[in-house]
Design a protein around this motif. Sequence first.
Motif, PDB file in Angstrom:
ATOM      1  N   ARG A  86       5.145  -1.023  -5.718  1.00 53.06           N
ATOM      2  CA  ARG A  86       3.980  -0.155  -5.848  1.00 53.06           C
ATOM      3  C   ARG A  86       2.706  -0.979  -5.725  1.00 53.06           C
ATOM      4  O   ARG A  86       1.793  -0.619  -4.990  1.00 53.06           O
ATOM      5  CB  ARG A  86       3.995   0.580  -7.203  1.00 53.06           C
ATOM      6  N   GLN A  87       2.641  -2.084  -6.405  1.00 54.56           N
ATOM      7  CA  GLN A  87       1.443  -2.913  -6.359  1.00 54.56           C
ATOM      8  C   GLN A  87       1.232  -3.499  -4.965  1.00 54.56           C
ATOM      9  O   GLN A  87       0.104  -3.569  -4.481  1.00 54.56           O
ATOM     10  CB  GLN A  87       1.527  -4.026  -7.391  1.00 54.56           C
ATOM     11  N   ARG A  88       2.300  -3.882  -4.311  1.00 54.67           N
ATOM     12  CA  ARG A  88       2.172  -4.456  -2.964  1.00 54.67           C
ATOM     13  C   ARG A  88       1.689  -3.413  -1.956  1.00 54.67           C
ATOM     14  O   ARG A  88       0.850  -3.702  -1.106  1.00 54.67           O
ATOM     15  CB  ARG A  88       3.514  -5.044  -2.509  1.00 54.67           C
ATOM     16  N   LEU A  89       2.210  -2.180  -2.061  1.00 55.25           N
ATOM     17  CA  LEU A  89       1.853  -1.137  -1.093  1.00 55.25           C
ATOM     18  C   LEU A  89       0.576  -0.374  -1.452  1.00 55.25           C
ATOM     19  O   LEU A  89       0.029   0.324  -0.611  1.00 55.25           O
ATOM     20  CB  LEU A  89       3.011  -0.143  -0.950  1.00 55.25           C
ATOM     21  N   HIS A  90       0.136  -0.493  -2.686  1.00 54.01           N
ATOM     22  CA  HIS A  90      -1.039   0.252  -3.149  1.00 54.01           C
ATOM     23  C   HIS A  90      -1.941  -0.669  -3.982  1.00 54.01           C
ATOM     24  O   HIS A  90      -2.277  -0.374  -5.134  1.00 54.01           O
ATOM     25  CB  HIS A  90      -0.544   1.450  -3.987  1.00 54.01           C
ATOM     26  N   PRO A  91      -2.342  -1.816  -3.398  1.00 48.78           N
ATOM     27  CA  PRO A  91      -3.083  -2.810  -4.180  1.00 48.78           C
ATOM     28  C   PRO A  91      -4.472  -2.336  -4.610  1.00 48.78           C
ATOM     29  O   PRO A  91      -5.024  -2.860  -5.580  1.00 48.78           O
ATOM     30  CB  PRO A  91      -3.175  -4.013  -3.230  1.00 48.78           C
ATOM     31  N   ASP A  92      -5.018  -1.345  -3.921  1.00 51.39           N
ATOM     32  CA  ASP A  92      -6.352  -0.851  -4.264  1.00 51.39           C
ATOM     33  C   ASP A  92      -6.320   0.234  -5.332  1.00 51.39           C
ATOM     34  O   ASP A  92      -7.358   0.731  -5.756  1.00 51.39           O
ATOM     35  CB  ASP A  92      -7.068  -0.340  -3.012  1.00 51.39           C
ATOM     36  N   GLY A  93      -5.125   0.590  -5.794  1.00 51.81           N
ATOM     37  CA  GLY A  93      -5.006   1.615  -6.825  1.00 51.81           C
ATOM     38  C   GLY A  93      -5.587   1.150  -8.152  1.00 51.81           C
ATOM     39  O   GLY A  93      -5.301   0.055  -8.615  1.00 51.81           O
ATOM     40  N   VAL A  94      -6.410   1.996  -8.749  1.00 47.13           N
ATOM     41  CA  VAL A  94      -7.034   1.723 -10.037  1.00 47.13           C
ATOM     42  C   VAL A  94      -6.363   2.598 -11.082  1.00 47.13           C
ATOM     43  O   VAL A  94      -6.219   3.811 -10.878  1.00 47.13           O
ATOM     44  CB  VAL A  94      -8.555   2.025  -9.972  1.00 47.13           C
ATOM     45  N   ARG A  95      -5.976   1.993 -12.201  1.00 44.77           N
ATOM     46  CA  ARG A  95      -5.305   2.769 -13.246  1.00 44.77           C
ATOM     47  C   ARG A  95      -6.269   3.816 -13.810  1.00 44.77           C
ATOM     48  O   ARG A  95      -7.383   3.500 -14.188  1.00 44.77           O
ATOM     49  CB  ARG A  95      -4.798   1.856 -14.352  1.00 44.77           C
ATOM     50  N   TRP A  96      -5.800   5.061 -13.824  1.00 43.34           N
ATOM     51  CA  TRP A  96      -6.644   6.151 -14.327  1.00 43.34           C
ATOM     52  C   TRP A  96      -5.963   6.987 -15.404  1.00 43.34           C
ATOM     53  O   TRP A  96      -6.590   7.842 -16.028  1.00 43.34           O
ATOM     54  CB  TRP A  96      -7.103   7.051 -13.180  1.00 43.34           C
ATOM     55  N   TRP A  97      -4.683   6.742 -15.656  1.00 41.43           N
ATOM     56  CA  TRP A  97      -3.975   7.540 -16.650  1.00 41.43           C
ATOM     57  C   TRP A  97      -2.793   6.750 -17.176  1.00 41.43           C
ATOM     58  O   TRP A  97      -2.093   6.089 -16.402  1.00 41.43           O
ATOM     59  CB  TRP A  97      -3.454   8.815 -15.979  1.00 41.43           C
ATOM     60  N   ILE A  98      -2.560   6.839 -18.477  1.00 39.64           N
ATOM     61  CA  ILE A  98      -1.346   6.314 -19.091  1.00 39.64           C
ATOM     62  C   ILE A  98      -0.731   7.452 -19.891  1.00 39.64           C
ATOM     63  O   ILE A  98      -1.424   8.117 -20.668  1.00 39.64           O
ATOM     64  CB  ILE A  98      -1.623   5.120 -20.026  1.00 39.64           C
ATOM     65  N   PRO A 121     -10.705   7.834   2.872  1.00 37.79           N
ATOM     66  CA  PRO A 121     -10.767   8.936   3.847  1.00 37.79           C
ATOM     67  C   PRO A 121      -9.371   9.166   4.407  1.00 37.79           C
ATOM     68  O   PRO A 121      -8.662   8.199   4.717  1.00 37.79           O
ATOM     69  CB  PRO A 121     -11.728   8.433   4.920  1.00 37.79           C
ATOM     70  N   TRP A 122      -8.981  10.438   4.490  1.00 34.46           N
ATOM     71  CA  TRP A 122      -7.661  10.705   5.059  1.00 34.46           C
ATOM     72  C   TRP A 122      -7.705  10.449   6.548  1.00 34.46           C
ATOM     73  O   TRP A 122      -8.560  10.951   7.266  1.00 34.46           O
ATOM     74  CB  TRP A 122      -7.180  12.132   4.804  1.00 34.46           C
ATOM     75  N   GLN A 123      -6.742   9.651   7.009  1.00 33.85           N
ATOM     76  CA  GLN A 123      -6.521   9.415   8.428  1.00 33.85           C
ATOM     77  C   GLN A 123      -5.026   9.489   8.660  1.00 33.85           C
ATOM     78  O   GLN A 123      -4.242   8.960   7.855  1.00 33.85           O
ATOM     79  CB  GLN A 123      -7.032   8.044   8.861  1.00 33.85           C
ATOM     80  N   HIS A 124      -4.645  10.123   9.748  1.00 40.15           N
ATOM     81  CA  HIS A 124      -3.242  10.229  10.110  1.00 40.15           C
ATOM     82  C   HIS A 124      -2.608   8.839  10.059  1.00 40.15           C
ATOM     83  O   HIS A 124      -3.098   7.906  10.683  1.00 40.15           O
ATOM     84  CB  HIS A 124      -3.119  10.836  11.517  1.00 40.15           C
ATOM     85  N   GLY A 125      -1.555   8.708   9.283  1.00 41.89           N
ATOM     86  CA  GLY A 125      -0.818   7.449   9.216  1.00 41.89           C
ATOM     87  C   GLY A 125      -1.312   6.456   8.179  1.00 41.89           C
ATOM     88  O   GLY A 125      -0.681   5.410   7.998  1.00 41.89           O
ATOM     89  N   CYS A 126      -2.399   6.754   7.466  1.00 42.19           N
ATOM     90  CA  CYS A 126      -2.965   5.760   6.545  1.00 42.19           C
ATOM     91  C   CYS A 126      -2.074   5.485   5.336  1.00 42.19           C
ATOM     92  O   CYS A 126      -2.259   4.481   4.651  1.00 42.19           O
ATOM     93  CB  CYS A 126      -4.363   6.169   6.099  1.00 42.19           C
ATOM     94  N   ALA A 127      -1.115   6.342   5.065  1.00 40.40           N
ATOM     95  CA  ALA A 127      -0.219   6.143   3.918  1.00 40.40           C
ATOM     96  C   ALA A 127       1.224   5.916   4.360  1.00 40.40           C
ATOM     97  O   ALA A 127       2.151   6.032   3.556  1.00 40.40           O
ATOM     98  CB  ALA A 127      -0.305   7.343   2.977  1.00 40.40           C
ATOM     99  N   ASP A 128       1.428   5.575   5.629  1.00 39.38           N
ATOM    100  CA  ASP A 128       2.797   5.482   6.151  1.00 39.38           C
ATOM    101  C   ASP A 128       3.683   4.496   5.395  1.00 39.38           C
ATOM    102  O   ASP A 128       4.868   4.760   5.191  1.00 39.38           O
ATOM    103  CB  ASP A 128       2.786   5.138   7.638  1.00 39.38           C
ATOM    104  N   ALA A 129       3.153   3.363   4.974  1.00 37.65           N
ATOM    105  CA  ALA A 129       3.995   2.401   4.248  1.00 37.65           C
ATOM    106  C   ALA A 129       4.475   2.998   2.929  1.00 37.65           C
ATOM    107  O   ALA A 129       5.649   2.854   2.566  1.00 37.65           O
ATOM    108  CB  ALA A 129       3.233   1.102   4.014  1.00 37.65           C
ATOM    109  N   LEU A 130       3.594   3.684   2.218  1.00 36.70           N
ATOM    110  CA  LEU A 130       3.993   4.358   0.980  1.00 36.70           C
ATOM    111  C   LEU A 130       4.997   5.469   1.260  1.00 36.70           C
ATOM    112  O   LEU A 130       6.001   5.604   0.556  1.00 36.70           O
ATOM    113  CB  LEU A 130       2.772   4.949   0.276  1.00 36.70           C
ATOM    114  N   LEU A 131       4.721   6.266   2.284  1.00 40.98           N
ATOM    115  CA  LEU A 131       5.605   7.387   2.615  1.00 40.98           C
ATOM    116  C   LEU A 131       6.995   6.903   3.007  1.00 40.98           C
ATOM    117  O   LEU A 131       8.003   7.518   2.644  1.00 40.98           O
ATOM    118  CB  LEU A 131       4.989   8.233   3.729  1.00 40.98           C
ATOM    119  N   ARG A 132       7.042   5.810   3.721  1.00 40.48           N
ATOM    120  CA  ARG A 132       8.348   5.256   4.105  1.00 40.48           C
ATOM    121  C   ARG A 132       9.110   4.764   2.873  1.00 40.48           C
ATOM    122  O   ARG A 132      10.318   4.970   2.767  1.00 40.48           O
ATOM    123  CB  ARG A 132       8.147   4.140   5.127  1.00 40.48           C
ATOM    124  N   ALA A 133       8.419   4.143   1.925  1.00 40.63           N
ATOM    125  CA  ALA A 133       9.068   3.698   0.694  1.00 40.63           C
ATOM    126  C   ALA A 133       9.576   4.894  -0.112  1.00 40.63           C
ATOM    127  O   ALA A 133      10.666   4.837  -0.692  1.00 40.63           O
ATOM    128  CB  ALA A 133       8.103   2.859  -0.146  1.00 40.63           C
TER     129      ALA A 133
END
Length: 188
Positions: A86-98, A121-133
């Motif tokens: 998760r951290q490798r594929l979403h390194p820009d994620g900021v914790r907002w809830w526990i 900004p949503w762009q086609h394919g911008c989350a493909d690595a996460l979606l594949r995981a």
Amino acid sequence: MAALWRARHPSVPPFAHTFRTTYPDVWVRFHSLPGSKRYPESEDEYAIVLHRYNTVLDELFAGREVYVVTADWSTTPTGPGRYPLRQRLHPDGVRWWIESEEDDPDSEFHIHSRFYAALRPWQHGCADALLRAVADDTLAEVFVTDTELRRIHVPYDGGADVLLTTPAERDALRARHPDWLPRNSAGL
């Protein structure tokens, strides 16, 4: 974001797997492979999975900013997280809830889930690595939502659950992709 979540969804924490049962009147499920096959086994099948995910995501979010949300959990409030992927594929994620589950008297069995969001900004394919995981079932509790937290796309290994703003909007999206719908009466 946490305050907005509580205002929009007061009855449920942001556990993606609960949205389907909490909001059945605006929920629809799409399968990610023909014949309701669960896991892709070739690059051609990954292409189908990503095409289906991105087609719906584009219909929901093209030209808009979205939150991409991921989660991890551990037996302590601060970690370490159980999913280094998760951290490798979403390194820009900021914790907002526990969200802590501490019902068991033995603290070794307490679970602390942490949710991370990144605005982009949503762009086609911008989350493909996460979606594949997600398609490989190596990452869970991922979702994409608009900045108002009204439309939510929850990919899972085998498809995607989508929450819309009204039953009419849900029905219109469902009607655009009839071949991707589950064949059973429960829509699963």
